[in-house]
Design a protein around this motif. Sequence first.
Motif, PDB file in Angstrom:
ATOM      1  N   LYS B 168       0.768  -1.214  -0.085  1.00 56.47           N
ATOM      2  CA  LYS B 168       0.004   0.258  -0.350  1.00 56.47           C
ATOM      3  C   LYS B 168       0.750   1.214  -0.152  1.00 56.47           C
ATOM      4  O   LYS B 168       0.612   2.206  -0.599  1.00 56.47           O
ATOM      5  N   PRO B 269       4.790   0.595  -4.000  1.00 59.89           N
ATOM      6  CA  PRO B 269       3.840   0.324  -5.084  1.00 59.89           C
ATOM      7  C   PRO B 269       4.223   1.055  -6.219  1.00 59.89           C
ATOM      8  O   PRO B 269       4.545   2.285  -6.190  1.00 59.89           O
ATOM      9  N   VAL B 270       4.262   0.703  -7.444  1.00 63.46           N
ATOM     10  CA  VAL B 270       4.480   1.600  -8.767  1.00 63.46           C
ATOM     11  C   VAL B 270       3.355   1.401  -9.916  1.00 63.46           C
ATOM     12  O   VAL B 270       2.406   0.383  -9.791  1.00 63.46           O
ATOM     13  N   SER B 271       3.038   2.550 -10.278  1.00 64.76           N
ATOM     14  CA  SER B 271       2.174   2.471 -11.331  1.00 64.76           C
ATOM     15  C   SER B 271       2.695   2.611 -12.792  1.00 64.76           C
ATOM     16  O   SER B 271       3.389   3.593 -13.146  1.00 64.76           O
ATOM     17  N   CYS B 272       2.428   1.561 -13.578  1.00 65.95           N
ATOM     18  CA  CYS B 272       3.337   1.294 -14.898  1.00 65.95           C
ATOM     19  C   CYS B 272       2.991   2.578 -15.719  1.00 65.95           C
ATOM     20  O   CYS B 272       4.017   3.267 -16.115  1.00 65.95           O
ATOM     21  N   ALA B 274       1.467   5.734 -15.260  1.00 74.19           N
ATOM     22  CA  ALA B 274       1.706   6.757 -14.459  1.00 74.19           C
ATOM     23  C   ALA B 274       3.115   7.349 -14.338  1.00 74.19           C
ATOM     24  O   ALA B 274       3.660   8.393 -14.407  1.00 74.19           O
ATOM     25  N   GLU B 275       3.761   6.362 -13.919  1.00 77.08           N
ATOM     26  CA  GLU B 275       5.259   6.700 -13.719  1.00 77.08           C
ATOM     27  C   GLU B 275       6.201   6.235 -14.787  1.00 77.08           C
ATOM     28  O   GLU B 275       7.388   7.108 -14.926  1.00 77.08           O
ATOM     29  N   TRP B 279       4.744  -0.672 -20.192  1.00 79.49           N
ATOM     30  CA  TRP B 279       5.361  -1.851 -19.654  1.00 79.49           C
ATOM     31  C   TRP B 279       6.673  -2.263 -20.387  1.00 79.49           C
ATOM     32  O   TRP B 279       7.054  -1.378 -21.525  1.00 79.49           O
ATOM     33  N   ARG B 293       4.148  -4.904 -14.533  1.00 78.22           N
ATOM     34  CA  ARG B 293       2.875  -4.825 -14.252  1.00 78.22           C
ATOM     35  C   ARG B 293       2.766  -3.641 -13.125  1.00 78.22           C
ATOM     36  O   ARG B 293       3.628  -3.423 -12.781  1.00 78.22           O
ATOM     37  N   SER B 294       1.581  -3.242 -12.638  1.00 73.64           N
ATOM     38  CA  SER B 294       1.658  -2.284 -11.690  1.00 73.64           C
ATOM     39  C   SER B 294       1.347  -3.131 -10.410  1.00 73.64           C
ATOM     40  O   SER B 294       1.159  -4.252 -10.427  1.00 73.64           O
ATOM     41  N   GLY B 295       1.899  -2.326  -9.205  1.00 69.28           N
ATOM     42  CA  GLY B 295       1.683  -2.959  -7.807  1.00 69.28           C
ATOM     43  C   GLY B 295       3.175  -2.929  -7.082  1.00 69.28           C
ATOM     44  O   GLY B 295       4.213  -2.089  -7.299  1.00 69.28           O
ATOM     45  N   THR B 311       9.271  -4.322 -10.977  1.00 68.00           N
ATOM     46  CA  THR B 311       8.023  -4.834 -10.410  1.00 68.00           C
ATOM     47  C   THR B 311       8.290  -6.342 -10.099  1.00 68.00           C
ATOM     48  O   THR B 311       8.378  -7.063 -11.032  1.00 68.00           O
TER      49      THR B 311
END
Lengths: 120, 335
Positions: B168, B269-272, B274-275, B279, B293-295, B311
């Motif tokens: 989180k 956590p990482v957002s593919c 947005a950041e 991929w 992946r995100s997460g 990731t």
Amino acid sequence: MLFRVDPNSTLPLGDQIAASVRGAIADGDVHTGERLPAARELADSLGVNVHTVLRGYQRLREEGLIELRRGRGAVVTGSADPAERARLVEGAHRLIADARALGLSDDEILALVRTGLAGD
Amino acid sequence: MMPNDATPSKPPSGIRLRGAALTMLPFTVAAVVCTVVYLALRERLPDPVAIHFGSSGEADDFSGRGTVPWVLLAVNLGLGVLFSVMTYLSAMPARAQRTMVAAGFAVAGLLGHLFTAVLFANADVADARAVTLPMDQLAIALGVALVAGAAGWALASLGTPPEPEPAKEPGPARRLPLAEGETASWSRVTASPALPVIGAALLLAGLVLALLELWAAALPLLLSAVLLFAFSGVRVTADRRGVVLSLTLVPGLRRTITLSRIERAVNRPVSCFAEFGGWGYRVRPGRSGVVLRSGDALALQLGSGREFVVTVDDAATAAALLNTLIDRRGRPGEH
């Protein structure tokens, strides 16, 4: 999954590697069908001899926890529930360790298990 | 090298067989359907049969009626064997098999529909040259492929373990307690749920173009599909060397971020999108990484000031191990 080896421990390094895998299977860190790192890779990673890793993997194969396939490497088997089986193997090791600490010979340990099996 | 151990008496792992069986299933169904339709229509088919159509829908290639069922059987079962062997050899965990199964269902659905449409188009036509197959059959076939793919995905999802909970917030720079002299190695395979789907889509598109005999366009799509499948699994290892990334299908290809370059490791956590904008192996101002992946991700703060991100599940343990090894590196007398 995490492999831990302590050269200062009395347990042989190969057995420590096998114990790491058993722990990971029991905890669900690695699932059926997942591949373990290649022996040479793991050896390089931990700074140990590749034969040490192979001994550990052979032990796991004998315990039925992994399969070794030429070209594919070590794969966690689907036979029975691997987590339960791993816990069972750990239980067996504890029995053997305790029995040896009491001074039982290998034959006496086997007799102990056979008596238990005959009794059920 | 791993020892040569064929273990002939041991049955193959249940999960790998399950994946191979699930991918073979739709092609077997397609083979049965095509054979049944052929047998039902046989008396009403011309000889030769029209098997290929131009963009105007008119027949432009023919085959002897007797050979048709065998060719259809060979293509359906041949592709089925190809897909199921690939699934078996890749030894993917159950969750990752879903994409291969969905791709198999989609391809079998596409071809099964097209083959039966061709057979029906030939029915009750005296001369094969008069047979037509309109282009909208292709559109319908793609629709069938989509529905079949979704069904394959749903079927393969039954009984698979759920996704692990993503992190989180960024974790603190934790340590892994290691005894004096003890060392450790953390290793995980991270797979992309998205790249194989795109690969499957490109494979489908390439097959459609190949069927239309537009080889110049089909070949690059088919090659891209192969590349995407090759890059969809990465093994991440964290140890005294640093962080090593290698392709699961091409283990010789690897990238190492040496421990000396890493100042600190955390998981966050990482957002593919947005950041990183997508991929794969991504490079952005100030950060780069392998983002499949995100997460949950392992984030390395490098001495250069840049950040390198991978990731992968259970990144917290990897980060803790790396920080402990970095501490050791700093102490006098340690390597």
